[in-house]
Design a protein around this motif. Sequence first.
Motif, PDB file in Angstrom:
ATOM      1  N   SER A 137       0.638  -1.319  -0.218  1.00  0.00           N
ATOM      2  CA  SER A 137       0.022   0.092   0.187  1.00  0.00           C
ATOM      3  C   SER A 137       0.892   1.357  -0.104  1.00  0.00           C
ATOM      4  CB  SER A 137      -1.014   0.106   1.203  1.00  0.00           C
ATOM      5  OG  SER A 137      -0.085  -0.085   2.282  1.00  0.00           O
ATOM      6  N   TYR A 138       2.282   1.177  -0.245  1.00  0.00           N
ATOM      7  CA  TYR A 138       3.039   2.209  -0.346  1.00  0.00           C
ATOM      8  C   TYR A 138       3.729   2.216  -1.595  1.00  0.00           C
ATOM      9  CZ  TYR A 138       1.947   2.166   4.973  1.00  0.00           C
ATOM     10  OH  TYR A 138       1.344   2.080   5.909  1.00  0.00           O
ATOM     11  N   GLY A 139       4.215   3.688  -1.789  1.00  0.00           N
ATOM     12  CA  GLY A 139       4.807   3.840  -2.915  1.00  0.00           C
ATOM     13  C   GLY A 139       6.154   3.676  -2.773  1.00  0.00           C
ATOM     14  N   PRO A 140       7.256   3.548  -3.864  1.00  0.00           N
ATOM     15  CA  PRO A 140       8.597   3.115  -3.445  1.00  0.00           C
ATOM     16  C   PRO A 140       9.448   4.398  -2.594  1.00  0.00           C
ATOM     17  CG  PRO A 140       8.240   3.810  -5.947  1.00  0.00           C
ATOM     18  CD  PRO A 140       6.921   3.664  -5.195  1.00  0.00           C
ATOM     19  N   VAL A 141       8.886   5.651  -2.936  1.00  0.00           N
ATOM     20  CA  VAL A 141       9.504   6.574  -2.058  1.00  0.00           C
ATOM     21  C   VAL A 141       9.062   6.588  -0.710  1.00  0.00           C
ATOM     22  CG1 VAL A 141       9.677   9.178  -1.889  1.00  0.00           C
ATOM     23  CG2 VAL A 141       9.466   8.089  -4.300  1.00  0.00           C
ATOM     24  N   ARG A 142       7.913   6.478  -0.348  1.00  0.00           N
ATOM     25  CA  ARG A 142       7.536   6.386   1.121  1.00  0.00           C
ATOM     26  C   ARG A 142       7.966   5.110   1.642  1.00  0.00           C
ATOM     27  NH1 ARG A 142       1.453   7.489   2.998  1.00  0.00           N
ATOM     28  NH2 ARG A 142       1.968   8.390   5.065  1.00  0.00           N
ATOM     29  N   ARG A 143       8.123   4.016   0.919  1.00  0.00           N
ATOM     30  CA  ARG A 143       8.729   2.752   1.407  1.00  0.00           C
ATOM     31  C   ARG A 143      10.147   2.930   1.813  1.00  0.00           C
ATOM     32  NH1 ARG A 143       9.411  -2.774  -2.420  1.00  0.00           N
ATOM     33  NH2 ARG A 143      10.196  -4.021  -0.898  1.00  0.00           N
ATOM     34  N   LEU A 144      10.514   3.665   0.809  1.00  0.00           N
ATOM     35  CA  LEU A 144      12.390   3.819   1.080  1.00  0.00           C
ATOM     36  C   LEU A 144      12.227   4.810   2.267  1.00  0.00           C
ATOM     37  CD1 LEU A 144      15.189   3.519   0.213  1.00  0.00           C
ATOM     38  CD2 LEU A 144      15.057   5.505  -1.075  1.00  0.00           C
ATOM     39  N   LEU A 145      11.518   5.565   2.408  1.00  0.00           N
ATOM     40  CA  LEU A 145      11.675   6.886   3.590  1.00  0.00           C
ATOM     41  C   LEU A 145      11.199   6.178   5.150  1.00  0.00           C
ATOM     42  CD1 LEU A 145      11.942   9.723   4.774  1.00  0.00           C
ATOM     43  CD2 LEU A 145       9.419   9.789   4.325  1.00  0.00           C
ATOM     44  N   LEU A 146      10.248   5.149   4.863  1.00  0.00           N
ATOM     45  CA  LEU A 146      10.012   4.467   6.144  1.00  0.00           C
ATOM     46  C   LEU A 146      11.188   3.523   6.444  1.00  0.00           C
ATOM     47  CD1 LEU A 146       6.283   3.162   5.536  1.00  0.00           C
ATOM     48  CD2 LEU A 146       7.169   4.505   7.478  1.00  0.00           C
ATOM     49  N   ALA A 147      11.814   2.872   5.588  1.00  0.00           N
ATOM     50  CA  ALA A 147      12.910   1.947   5.813  1.00  0.00           C
ATOM     51  C   ALA A 147      13.893   2.714   6.289  1.00  0.00           C
ATOM     52  CB  ALA A 147      13.575   1.136   4.480  1.00  0.00           C
ATOM     53  N   LEU A 148      14.499   3.900   5.624  1.00  0.00           N
ATOM     54  CA  LEU A 148      15.571   4.661   6.298  1.00  0.00           C
ATOM     55  C   LEU A 148      15.370   5.184   7.703  1.00  0.00           C
ATOM     56  CD1 LEU A 148      16.570   6.548   2.849  1.00  0.00           C
ATOM     57  CD2 LEU A 148      17.652   4.544   3.989  1.00  0.00           C
ATOM     58  N   THR A 149      14.176   5.752   7.714  1.00  0.00           N
ATOM     59  CA  THR A 149      14.033   6.368   9.263  1.00  0.00           C
ATOM     60  C   THR A 149      13.664   5.402  10.185  1.00  0.00           C
ATOM     61  OG1 THR A 149      12.280   8.003   7.820  1.00  0.00           O
ATOM     62  CG2 THR A 149      12.288   7.746  10.216  1.00  0.00           C
ATOM     63  N   ASN A 150      13.196   4.107   9.948  1.00  0.00           N
ATOM     64  CA  ASN A 150      13.193   3.239  10.875  1.00  0.00           C
ATOM     65  C   ASN A 150      14.573   2.647  11.352  1.00  0.00           C
ATOM     66  OD1 ASN A 150      10.853   1.959  12.470  1.00  0.00           O
ATOM     67  ND2 ASN A 150      12.442   0.347  11.971  1.00  0.00           N
ATOM     68  N   GLY A 151      15.224   2.216  10.191  1.00  0.00           N
ATOM     69  CA  GLY A 151      16.674   1.919  10.344  1.00  0.00           C
ATOM     70  C   GLY A 151      17.465   2.756  11.142  1.00  0.00           C
ATOM     71  N   ALA A 152      17.451   3.967  10.653  1.00  0.00           N
ATOM     72  CA  ALA A 152      18.301   5.307  11.380  1.00  0.00           C
ATOM     73  C   ALA A 152      18.055   5.183  12.818  1.00  0.00           C
ATOM     74  CB  ALA A 152      18.101   6.402  10.488  1.00  0.00           C
ATOM     75  N   LEU A 153      16.736   5.395  13.335  1.00  0.00           N
ATOM     76  CA  LEU A 153      16.418   5.562  14.394  1.00  0.00           C
ATOM     77  C   LEU A 153      16.790   4.508  15.430  1.00  0.00           C
ATOM     78  CD1 LEU A 153      15.096   7.270  16.574  1.00  0.00           C
ATOM     79  CD2 LEU A 153      12.923   6.162  16.167  1.00  0.00           C
ATOM     80  N   LEU A 154      16.589   3.156  14.928  1.00  0.00           N
ATOM     81  CA  LEU A 154      17.033   2.002  15.703  1.00  0.00           C
ATOM     82  C   LEU A 154      18.486   1.908  15.691  1.00  0.00           C
ATOM     83  CD1 LEU A 154      16.338  -0.746  17.221  1.00  0.00           C
ATOM     84  CD2 LEU A 154      16.277  -1.762  15.034  1.00  0.00           C
ATOM     85  N   GLY A 155      19.121   2.256  14.715  1.00  0.00           N
ATOM     86  CA  GLY A 155      20.448   2.366  14.588  1.00  0.00           C
ATOM     87  C   GLY A 155      21.328   3.266  15.558  1.00  0.00           C
ATOM     88  N   ILE A 156      20.593   4.474  15.809  1.00  0.00           N
ATOM     89  CA  ILE A 156      21.005   5.682  16.755  1.00  0.00           C
ATOM     90  C   ILE A 156      20.785   5.003  18.125  1.00  0.00           C
ATOM     91  CG2 ILE A 156      20.430   7.646  17.631  1.00  0.00           C
ATOM     92  CD1 ILE A 156      19.855   8.739  14.697  1.00  0.00           C
ATOM     93  N   VAL A 157      19.540   4.406  18.294  1.00  0.00           N
ATOM     94  CA  VAL A 157      19.257   3.910  19.761  1.00  0.00           C
ATOM     95  C   VAL A 157      20.173   2.742  19.973  1.00  0.00           C
ATOM     96  CG1 VAL A 157      17.683   2.762  21.255  1.00  0.00           C
ATOM     97  CG2 VAL A 157      17.067   4.561  19.691  1.00  0.00           C
ATOM     98  N   ALA A 158      20.451   1.871  18.998  1.00  0.00           N
ATOM     99  CA  ALA A 158      21.203   0.749  19.321  1.00  0.00           C
ATOM    100  C   ALA A 158      22.781   0.948  19.271  1.00  0.00           C
ATOM    101  CB  ALA A 158      21.358  -0.236  18.110  1.00  0.00           C
ATOM    102  N   GLY A 159      23.080   2.000  18.534  1.00  0.00           N
ATOM    103  CA  GLY A 159      24.552   2.655  18.457  1.00  0.00           C
ATOM    104  C   GLY A 159      24.836   3.374  20.168  1.00  0.00           C
ATOM    105  N   LEU A 160      24.042   4.104  20.509  1.00  0.00           N
ATOM    106  CA  LEU A 160      24.213   4.809  22.016  1.00  0.00           C
ATOM    107  C   LEU A 160      23.953   3.603  22.965  1.00  0.00           C
ATOM    108  CD1 LEU A 160      21.816   7.925  21.331  1.00  0.00           C
ATOM    109  CD2 LEU A 160      24.274   7.835  21.301  1.00  0.00           C
ATOM    110  N   GLY A 161      23.082   2.817  22.870  1.00  0.00           N
ATOM    111  CA  GLY A 161      23.232   1.690  23.975  1.00  0.00           C
ATOM    112  C   GLY A 161      24.176   0.886  23.950  1.00  0.00           C
ATOM    113  N   PHE A 162      24.580   0.281  22.728  1.00  0.00           N
ATOM    114  CA  PHE A 162      25.676  -0.584  22.742  1.00  0.00           C
ATOM    115  C   PHE A 162      27.093   0.082  22.823  1.00  0.00           C
ATOM    116  CE2 PHE A 162      22.803  -3.436  20.724  1.00  0.00           C
ATOM    117  CZ  PHE A 162      23.162  -4.741  21.507  1.00  0.00           C
ATOM    118  N   GLY A 163      27.485   1.307  22.354  1.00  0.00           N
ATOM    119  CA  GLY A 163      28.470   2.047  22.930  1.00  0.00           C
ATOM    120  C   GLY A 163      28.643   2.391  24.010  1.00  0.00           C
TER     121      GLY A 163
END
Length: 752
Positions: free
Chosen positions: A413-439
């Motif tokens: 139900s999502y176009g390629p742009v919004r799909r990419l935005l969701l993937a990047l946003t979710n991955g970036a946020l989790l990466g930041i949280v995980a990076g801060l936590g594991f660091g």
Amino acid sequence: MTGPGDVHNEFSGTGHAPVIQGRDFHDVTINITPSPRSRTALLLNEATAELAQALRVQWSRESERQRLWAPDTLAIRWRTIRNAPEAGPLPPEGELRKITDLYNQVPTKRLVVLGRAGSGKSALAIRFVLDRLGPADAPLPVSVVPVIFSLGSWNPETPLWDWLVAQLERDHPGLAAKGPDNATLARALVSRGRIMPVLDGFDEIAEKLRPSALDKINDTAGSRMPLLLTSRGDGYPGAGGVLTAAVIELTDLSPNDLVRYLPHTGAKSAEWREVLEHLSAAPGSPAAMALRTPLMVALARAVYSDVPNRDPRELLTGCFPSVEALENHLLDSFIPTVYRDTPAAHRERVQDWLGHLARHLRLLDDTPDLKWWQLGSTVRRPVRMVVVGLVTGLALGLVDGAVVWYQVGFMGSYGPVRRLLLALTNGALLGIVAGLGFGLLHGLLDRGAAHEPSRVRIRILGGTRRSRKTFGPRLAAGFTGGFAFGFLSWLVNALVVESLEGVSGSALLLSGLVNGVVGGVVGGLSLGFAYAGGAGEPSVEPLGLADAMREFRQRIAPRLAIGFAGGFGGGFMFRLADPLVFGLVVGAPGGFAPLLSTSLKAGIMGGLSYGLVLGLVYGLTVALAHPIPVRSAVSPTDLLETDRTAVARLSLLGTLTFGLVGCLFYGLDGQFLNWFVFTAVGGLGVSLAYGLSLTAWGHWVTLARIWLPLTGRLPRNPDAFLKDAHRRGVLRQAGAVYQFRHARLKDRLTRQ
């Protein structure tokens, strides 16, 4: 009882008692001592034999690299300084080839070898060990194993026996397995006199600590502990110190030694003869004074005999007005010479990389041991935390982004742009949280000390016939403990779900039973079928259920609790962030308050489920671990490969466990996407993050393979560089670590 004679008979034992025939025994005591057949004695005998074989392989290879057994080697001589107490006089002088014969003449079996820098003390230690070990097919097995220990890494505040045990377990991980009396095999061998310490480099201990170190050596076992100790003469207090030992000193090379050696080391015999004639005529010249130690002679051979365009007569010029200047010239020329087959730019980088390694050792209390898992430990802690956090966050963020990309695409139900935005946003946020936590976790747990590499191998299917004898009790104990853990942890989850959603009690009870069975199956397999004896093979005696339960509580239950606590924290953060970010990006009906409530509920449930799975995984690692065979001649590369394999198998184990439990939680209800997210991000992503941030291999990757090469302090492949430096003779291998082959070279690189 006493008598005019004793009969003492030790026999290897074939299941029969000895038969003695005789007559007219008068006032004779007959003591028959059968050969020890207890499991303890057999275990120690086997460990002793395997250790001896591993050391034969290790030091034979190293002696071949250093050409210690070549017929054209320099003749190293010694002279006696002090005879052994309460013994006849020792020979006044001798050669290195007869060092074992000299040692055998010392009644106390305690010998101190003195010599100035580069006089051949380390070569003597290697030769002594190989002589004592003998060939592998010797008629009698080795009962006391000589082991070389580099004293430069010992702080006398640590008891000598504890340090010896730690060094043995580092270089021979199989000795970390459980031995007699719940001690490791290494400690049992040391405490029972199966190890003869060859203590190399006493002068590398800090000067103010040397008197204390000598006291500790004596206090460890009085004057009864056999040993061989090497030191520079100016680094050893007095001509005998406080050690009750014989003392010898390595003497300088004579002109005749050089005449029999240098002219025969290459195609420049005429040039070398001219040099040696000049040295004989001017014995006080810088060249004559410098070429009195095997180290400087070996450097001179490498720099001039093996290089076509170098003339040894250069040593006679006025370019070197002092002995120090000439020695520094030989030290500075050694590395460009052995790397002469590489481009000039590469030789300059090699000099910088080796200089960094030398300074790294100086920062580590001037230890001689170059450990691959410590290469990043001298980087400042804030930098380490940032680097580890960035790499870990990036890895977990990429996994999460790929999962979200697939998840959103499955919805359609999502176009390629919004799909990419969701993937990047979710991955970036989790990466930041995980990076801060594991660091942050890396910084809190590290405290400047590098994580030790794995001393065991993860074996998913294992066990021997002996271990299978105890399968039933271990399976029952593991299932009981695992069921209790799974049911109780899910009971807490059920109470939360009931308070938030009002689920019926029967559904909650069924869910608890299912999770209890999952925990029981995993726990049972952990201690039963897959049990491989992480600290040694299990006993052949029958094992009762009570014993198995006690073993479960001691070995696995603490790991379950620790894993559950860590998994709850990580699962809560992830499951809280995932729906919260998704709702903020695509919009949430009802506003922010319902979205926050839903996210909190998901976080609590995720924390409990992740905690359960990680607890089971962490408990499994105890049961699936088995020691590395003692007979293995472990090298730095072998230990790195073992640790990398252990992390990979642990990640696979975590992913499979997440998949199994997730299938029961989500797959049976048709929630394929939830199962996929739970398995991919929770299993693969978290396992990868853990491996990169909290293991020795992870620190090797993040710091030694990424950060230090980026900053120019090491090459892109440090392992290959270290192996190449060892092959060229710059480094030597001492068990699981490297060392600079010449301490003078290390000191020179440090100053440069």
